[in-house]
Scaffold this motif. Structure first.
Motif, PDB file in Angstrom:
ATOM      1  N   ILE A   1      -6.227  10.467  -3.616  1.00 55.68           N
ATOM      2  CA  ILE A   1      -6.156   9.179  -2.910  1.00 55.68           C
ATOM      3  C   ILE A   1      -5.274   8.201  -3.683  1.00 55.68           C
ATOM      4  O   ILE A   1      -4.464   7.478  -3.091  1.00 55.68           O
ATOM      5  CB  ILE A   1      -7.579   8.615  -2.682  1.00 55.68           C
ATOM      6  N   MET A   2      -5.433   8.179  -4.993  1.00 58.40           N
ATOM      7  CA  MET A   2      -4.611   7.275  -5.818  1.00 58.40           C
ATOM      8  C   MET A   2      -3.131   7.631  -5.705  1.00 58.40           C
ATOM      9  O   MET A   2      -2.275   6.742  -5.618  1.00 58.40           O
ATOM     10  CB  MET A   2      -5.083   7.317  -7.271  1.00 58.40           C
ATOM     11  N   LEU A   3      -2.805   8.940  -5.701  1.00 56.10           N
ATOM     12  CA  LEU A   3      -1.399   9.344  -5.583  1.00 56.10           C
ATOM     13  C   LEU A   3      -0.840   9.017  -4.202  1.00 56.10           C
ATOM     14  O   LEU A   3       0.323   8.624  -4.073  1.00 56.10           O
ATOM     15  CB  LEU A   3      -1.248  10.838  -5.878  1.00 56.10           C
ATOM     16  N   ILE A   4      -1.643   9.177  -3.150  1.00 54.50           N
ATOM     17  CA  ILE A   4      -1.194   8.812  -1.802  1.00 54.50           C
ATOM     18  C   ILE A   4      -0.899   7.322  -1.745  1.00 54.50           C
ATOM     19  O   ILE A   4       0.140   6.897  -1.228  1.00 54.50           O
ATOM     20  CB  ILE A   4      -2.248   9.221  -0.749  1.00 54.50           C
ATOM     21  N   TYR A   5      -1.803   6.519  -2.275  1.00 54.12           N
ATOM     22  CA  TYR A   5      -1.603   5.066  -2.301  1.00 54.12           C
ATOM     23  C   TYR A   5      -0.327   4.718  -3.075  1.00 54.12           C
ATOM     24  O   TYR A   5       0.484   3.907  -2.619  1.00 54.12           O
ATOM     25  CB  TYR A   5      -2.823   4.393  -2.937  1.00 54.12           C
ATOM     26  N   LEU A   6      -0.137   5.369  -4.232  1.00 57.66           N
ATOM     27  CA  LEU A   6       1.061   5.113  -5.029  1.00 57.66           C
ATOM     28  C   LEU A   6       2.314   5.508  -4.260  1.00 57.66           C
ATOM     29  O   LEU A   6       3.302   4.758  -4.246  1.00 57.66           O
ATOM     30  CB  LEU A   6       0.992   5.879  -6.357  1.00 57.66           C
ATOM     31  N   GLY A   7       2.294   6.662  -3.594  1.00 56.08           N
ATOM     32  CA  GLY A   7       3.449   7.095  -2.808  1.00 56.08           C
ATOM     33  C   GLY A   7       3.792   6.107  -1.714  1.00 56.08           C
ATOM     34  O   GLY A   7       4.962   5.794  -1.483  1.00 56.08           O
ATOM     35  N   ILE A   8       2.774   5.602  -1.026  1.00 54.86           N
ATOM     36  CA  ILE A   8       2.996   4.611   0.040  1.00 54.86           C
ATOM     37  C   ILE A   8       3.579   3.322  -0.537  1.00 54.86           C
ATOM     38  O   ILE A   8       4.522   2.751   0.013  1.00 54.86           O
ATOM     39  CB  ILE A   8       1.683   4.347   0.805  1.00 54.86           C
ATOM     40  N   LYS A   9       3.020   2.853  -1.643  1.00 56.87           N
ATOM     41  CA  LYS A   9       3.527   1.628  -2.277  1.00 56.87           C
ATOM     42  C   LYS A   9       4.972   1.820  -2.743  1.00 56.87           C
ATOM     43  O   LYS A   9       5.799   0.909  -2.605  1.00 56.87           O
ATOM     44  CB  LYS A   9       2.647   1.221  -3.460  1.00 56.87           C
ATOM     45  N   LEU A  10       5.285   2.975  -3.293  1.00 57.28           N
ATOM     46  CA  LEU A  10       6.651   3.234  -3.756  1.00 57.28           C
ATOM     47  C   LEU A  10       7.618   3.284  -2.576  1.00 57.28           C
ATOM     48  O   LEU A  10       8.751   2.817  -2.679  1.00 57.28           O
ATOM     49  CB  LEU A  10       6.711   4.539  -4.557  1.00 57.28           C
ATOM     50  N   LYS A  11       7.184   3.857  -1.455  1.00 59.37           N
ATOM     51  CA  LYS A  11       8.048   3.903  -0.270  1.00 59.37           C
ATOM     52  C   LYS A  11       8.335   2.491   0.229  1.00 59.37           C
ATOM     53  O   LYS A  11       9.458   2.182   0.623  1.00 59.37           O
ATOM     54  CB  LYS A  11       7.400   4.716   0.843  1.00 59.37           C
ATOM     55  N   GLN A  12       7.318   1.613   0.203  1.00 60.46           N
ATOM     56  CA  GLN A  12       7.496   0.252   0.648  1.00 60.46           C
ATOM     57  C   GLN A  12       8.490  -0.498  -0.244  1.00 60.46           C
ATOM     58  O   GLN A  12       9.177  -1.400   0.208  1.00 60.46           O
ATOM     59  CB  GLN A  12       6.164  -0.501   0.656  1.00 60.46           C
ATOM     60  N   ARG A  13       8.579  -0.119  -1.498  1.00 62.99           N
ATOM     61  CA  ARG A  13       9.472  -0.799  -2.438  1.00 62.99           C
ATOM     62  C   ARG A  13      10.815  -0.095  -2.576  1.00 62.99           C
ATOM     63  O   ARG A  13      11.641  -0.513  -3.397  1.00 62.99           O
ATOM     64  CB  ARG A  13       8.814  -0.898  -3.804  1.00 62.99           C
ATOM     65  N   LYS A  14      11.043   0.960  -1.819  1.00 63.58           N
ATOM     66  CA  LYS A  14      12.306   1.706  -1.909  1.00 63.58           C
ATOM     67  C   LYS A  14      13.467   0.749  -1.697  1.00 63.58           C
ATOM     68  O   LYS A  14      13.489  -0.035  -0.774  1.00 63.58           O
ATOM     69  CB  LYS A  14      12.345   2.820  -0.883  1.00 63.58           C
TER      70      LYS A  14
END
Length: 182
Positions: free
Chosen positions: A164-177
């Motif tokens: 769950i933490m990695l999914i959240y991190l992936g989503i946050k990183l995509k938003q900041r791309k």
């Protein structure tokens, strides 16, 4: 933010999804044996190793510590291969390793509690915690099947939370791309 993390957000997301699936399987399929969990662990280590190696190679020009990602990926890949080659030996080795680690950790907790007697009150609870930790390690050695089931549940909880933490991190990183913060 380093360009590597924002460009390869999907690697974190995929690792997280796989971790959540593995965690749910370990928690909600009680009939799954410890050997099967070892196979799943081997698969996770293979996939994680491949993704980490790819990420490290792609990050070698943009990330100073890319070598750590590469080393981690290679290690995960090798342990995954060994697991598929001989899952029973891996399962037994993992149980013994965890058991001895838990026993040593419990002994260290007891020693620390005794040394803290002059500094704190209630150190007896810390000693009790250390004793329970040692007993848990011994129980794994004495009854590896029960230890394997217990460790399966603990591993499932860990994989679920980490996924769950990695999914959240992936989503946050995509938003900041595209956003580069110095």
């Amino acid at each position: 933010m380093n360009r590597f993390f924002s460009e390869y957000w999907w690697l974190f997301l995929l690792r997280g999804i796989f971790g959540v699936i593995l965690g749910l399987m370990a928690l909600f399929m009680p009939g799954v044996t410890f050997t099967t969990l070892i196979i799943f662990l081997g698969a996770y280590l293979l996939i994680d190793g491949i993704f980490s190696i790819v990420a490290a190679i792609n990050a070698r020009k943009t990330l100073d510590a890319w070598g750590w990602y590469l080393a981690s990926g290679i290690f995960s890949l090798l342990v995954g291969i060994i697991t598929f080659y001989n899952p029973f030996a891996t399962a037994l080795a993992l149980l013994y390793l965890i058991s001895f680690w838990v026993i040593v950790a419990g002994i260290i907790e007891i020693v620390i509690a005794i040394r803290l007697r002059k500094e704190i009150r209630g150190e007896g609870w810390y000693i009790v915690g250390g004793l329970l930790t040692v007993i848990f390690g011994i129980l794994i050695l004495v009854n590896p099947i029960a230890g394997a089931l217990t460790l399966t549940m603990i591993f499932g909880i860990y994989a679920l939370i980490f996924g769950i933490m990695l999914i959240y991190l992936g989503i946050k990183l995509k938003q900041r791309k595209g956003q580069v913060v110095r």
